[in-house]
Design a protein around this motif. Sequence first.
Motif, mmCIF file in Angstrom:
data_model
loop_
_atom_site.group_PDB
_atom_site.id
_atom_site.type_symbol
_atom_site.label_atom_id
_atom_site.label_comp_id
_atom_site.label_asym_id
_atom_site.label_seq_id
_atom_site.Cartn_x
_atom_site.Cartn_y
_atom_site.Cartn_z
ATOM 1 N N GLY A 513 18.468 4.345 6.315
ATOM 2 C CA GLY A 513 17.918 4.226 4.841
ATOM 3 C C GLY A 513 16.304 4.429 5.124
ATOM 4 N N SER A 514 16.359 5.057 6.335
ATOM 5 C CA SER A 514 14.514 5.593 6.342
ATOM 6 C C SER A 514 14.444 6.528 5.137
ATOM 7 N N ILE A 515 13.330 6.863 4.428
ATOM 8 C CA ILE A 515 13.118 7.342 3.018
ATOM 9 C C ILE A 515 11.593 8.541 3.230
ATOM 10 N N PHE A 516 12.107 9.967 3.935
ATOM 11 C CA PHE A 516 10.664 11.143 3.679
ATOM 12 C C PHE A 516 10.351 11.777 2.859
ATOM 13 N N SER A 517 9.358 11.777 3.175
ATOM 14 C CA SER A 517 8.962 12.864 1.237
ATOM 15 C C SER A 517 9.115 14.495 1.614
ATOM 16 N N MET A 518 9.287 15.471 0.762
ATOM 17 C CA MET A 518 9.599 16.455 0.607
ATOM 18 C C MET A 518 8.569 17.522 0.233
ATOM 19 N N HIS A 519 7.442 16.816 0.546
ATOM 20 C CA HIS A 519 6.458 17.883 0.381
ATOM 21 C C HIS A 519 4.525 16.728 0.084
ATOM 22 N N SER A 520 3.629 17.314 0.020
ATOM 23 C CA SER A 520 2.384 16.405 -0.223
ATOM 24 C C SER A 520 2.615 16.019 -1.741
ATOM 25 N N PHE A 521 1.322 14.893 -1.969
ATOM 26 C CA PHE A 521 1.221 14.458 -3.494
ATOM 27 C C PHE A 521 0.016 14.375 -3.690
ATOM 28 N N ASP A 522 -0.638 14.113 -4.701
ATOM 29 C CA ASP A 522 -1.874 15.179 -5.157
ATOM 30 C C ASP A 522 -1.900 13.681 -6.039
ATOM 31 N N TYR A 523 -2.762 12.673 -5.516
ATOM 32 C CA TYR A 523 -3.223 11.419 -6.448
ATOM 33 C C TYR A 523 -3.859 11.950 -8.044
ATOM 34 N N GLU A 524 -4.731 13.224 -8.184
ATOM 35 C CA GLU A 524 -5.424 13.443 -9.207
ATOM 36 C C GLU A 524 -3.929 13.457 -10.131
ATOM 37 N N LYS A 525 -3.205 13.812 -9.932
ATOM 38 C CA LYS A 525 -1.617 14.743 -10.471
ATOM 39 C C LYS A 525 -0.485 13.312 -10.403
ATOM 40 N N THR A 526 -0.366 12.878 -9.552
ATOM 41 C CA THR A 526 1.012 11.242 -9.455
ATOM 42 C C THR A 526 0.115 10.789 -8.767
ATOM 43 N N LYS A 527 0.171 9.496 -9.168
ATOM 44 C CA LYS A 527 -0.472 7.916 -8.825
ATOM 45 C C LYS A 527 0.472 7.137 -8.240
ATOM 46 N N VAL A 528 2.184 7.139 -9.113
ATOM 47 C CA VAL A 528 3.326 6.288 -8.466
ATOM 48 C C VAL A 528 4.207 7.042 -9.691
#
Length: 824
Positions: A513-528
Amino acid sequence: MRTQIQRKIRFWQALFCFAVLWSNTEAQLRYTIPEELKEGSIVGNVAKDLGLEVSEISNRKLRIASESAKQYFSLNLRNGDLLVNEIIDRETFCGQSTSCVLPLQVIIEDPLQFYRVEVDIQDINDNSPNFLSEINVIEVPESTLTGARFRLEPAQDPDAGTNSLRTYSLNKNDYFVLQMKNDKDGTKVPEIVLEKAVDREKQSVHHLILTGIDGGDPARSGTTQITIKILDANDNAPIFEQDLYEIKVIESTVPGTIILTVKAIDSDDGANSEVEYSFGAHTPEIIQRLFAINPVTGELVASNHLDYEISTSYKIDIRAKDKGPLAMESHCRIQVAVLDVNDNTPEITITSSPKPVREDAPTGTMVALINVKDLDSGVNGNVTLDMSPGTPFKLKPTFSNHYALVTNERLDREAFPTYQIELKAKDSGIPHLLSSKLITVNILDVNDNPPVFSEPVYCVYIKENSAPGSILASVTASDLDTGDNAQIVYSVLDTNTRDILVSSYVYINSENGSIFSMHSFDYEKTKVFHIVVHAKDNGSPSLSSNATVHVFILDQNDNAPAVIYPSTTMGSVSNQRMPRSAKVGHLATKVTAVDADSGHNAWLFYRLVEATDASLFNVNLHTGEVRTKRSVLEQDDPSQRLLIEVKDNGEPIQSTTVTVDILIEEGINEPISDSRMKTTESNKKSGKITLYLIISLGTVSVLSLLTLFTLIVKCVRNSLGSSHCCLWRTDSGYKNSNRNLQIQLNTDGPIKYVEVLGGDMMSQSQSFGSYLSPMSEFSDLTLVKPSSTTNFTDTLNVLDASLPDSAWIFESQQVSACYFCIHS
């Protein structure tokens, strides 16, 4: 402890001797106080008694000095009162001395004078007579003649004079009286005198209470217990409690069982009273083989099996003998009757061992077959079988002495995977004989429980720009079933976030059940964004459940401030104009910048880095307003260049600079002779400002309604789960808590600007600013995009303090919302 007390007493005695020697010189002042006055009590007025005025206390520097290490007194420099600084225990300071004087020096430094002061400490009756030992033991042989005297411990009383120890008293008794004896040093020593002969067999211990009484008013007393032990002489033979003991013993008595305890009492003491038990001199061998007696305790033990068919009764002689120098003895007889009893217990036999049962087995399913029997005959051989209560099983009789164990209720392996059933067999003999047997019934699992997540909703926080492959969260689900029915496989359900499938954002380890990110996130584009995790077991048919993971992107300081006013689109330098008649505090221009980041990272601070004349202008740290620090002088350069730095509050700090040229000109904003032209111009500008204000308010209202509608829709969608989101937040540490929407109009100087602040700065708020350029006749209107803030309480308080007096403030409904995840 006692040594420390003695040392302390010697120290105070030495100090007292010094005080007595010092007091041989007549003192100018003498005060008398009782001991143990509370702190702050007034001893006397030194200044008054020495003939000093109140003003002379400080002018002439009146003070006191003490010879001891501790300062027991202090001087009130306002009125000259001598005060008790620390509680004085006369007994600690002077012991039992009749005189107890504390010497002091009163010093006047201007001009220098010395005075002697004596404080006589009077004794109070604050101590009771005390005996060092709470219990005193005196041994008296029972052959002691009357008139014998026994010295007792004297009591100690730290008080002095009449408050010290005066007399003793002894509680009333028939054997002893109290007499007093005076030692050579005058100490009164109590003694007790034997007045009547004692008999240990009648009373072995005498308890007396000795009381010491002092001469205080009221008198105080202390007590000690006097224990008088009477020593024994061997003048009594052991005596049995009974001459004849009659007992009944069942034939099934286990060897080693104690069947009787005989007891002989010897009124003597010590070895004279110690009794030893044994069989009589002519005891038959059969009795010595079947029975044994404990020589110390007198316990009669059945040492072998008894048989009713061989003998129905036995007669046993027992001897008791003491251990005195001239031993004395006595005898008793024991009559033993053997009883025929039901001495065979029922037997339980499992004919068919219990097999595992499925938890969905129907009621009445057979689990095991049981048989019971008893080797006795008649009534003693009739057996009934029962089982422990509280189980979903019952016993069903089949034929003679046979039972079937069957299910009686629906089974649940998750609640009880195993049952320990106690079978109890009882015969009808008197007394009843019982036997029991424990059987184990295992319950087989059926896939009737879906996986259950440890939390129905997870809230996860990740920093923007984190490296791809970072772990976001670990969700855990458990299944009450077992085996394959409890093996769980995790997966992510595809849902859309900003028209992008969640599976393109993250991937999940199907085993843990471990969840990993597939790319980095940009807060200015996606906050949640939200992830729906699906957990499915391997049962047949399989069962599943879902959990929601809210992933919140945390802002990092990866954007530098951007200057939006003054505009430098036509070049790197912005030109502003200012009249030479400007006074102190004149608003020359305002630098406004925004930061794409949020929270602390978006807090902006303005600083003047370089200036043609640094003494002429200053920049407000928080608002960016450029105002004059002084009036413009004739010799001031008409062209002033300012280099202003704007930096944020992030880590690391991001900054940018803007260069502003301010042209100081004659005749700007000077009064116009034509009053009609002035009025027309003023009305024209006021009308434009009102129009801009209405446009700003309308824009904020529309955005507020859209935000509120979006939050309500999300709450309705999430209300089916076990968590609640979209809670209104109104609590804030901001001092002006009712300021939810502010419209600010500044008309000071040539720069006209309007700012619209929406929502509590403690939550995510919407902030808009419109700026009216002085370079345009029609005052261009600029709307700044919303900026997200997190905690601006301190900044708002500073901004409130810096707002100009001419600011117009309008209040409207709060427009703010934030996510909370509350697990029920």
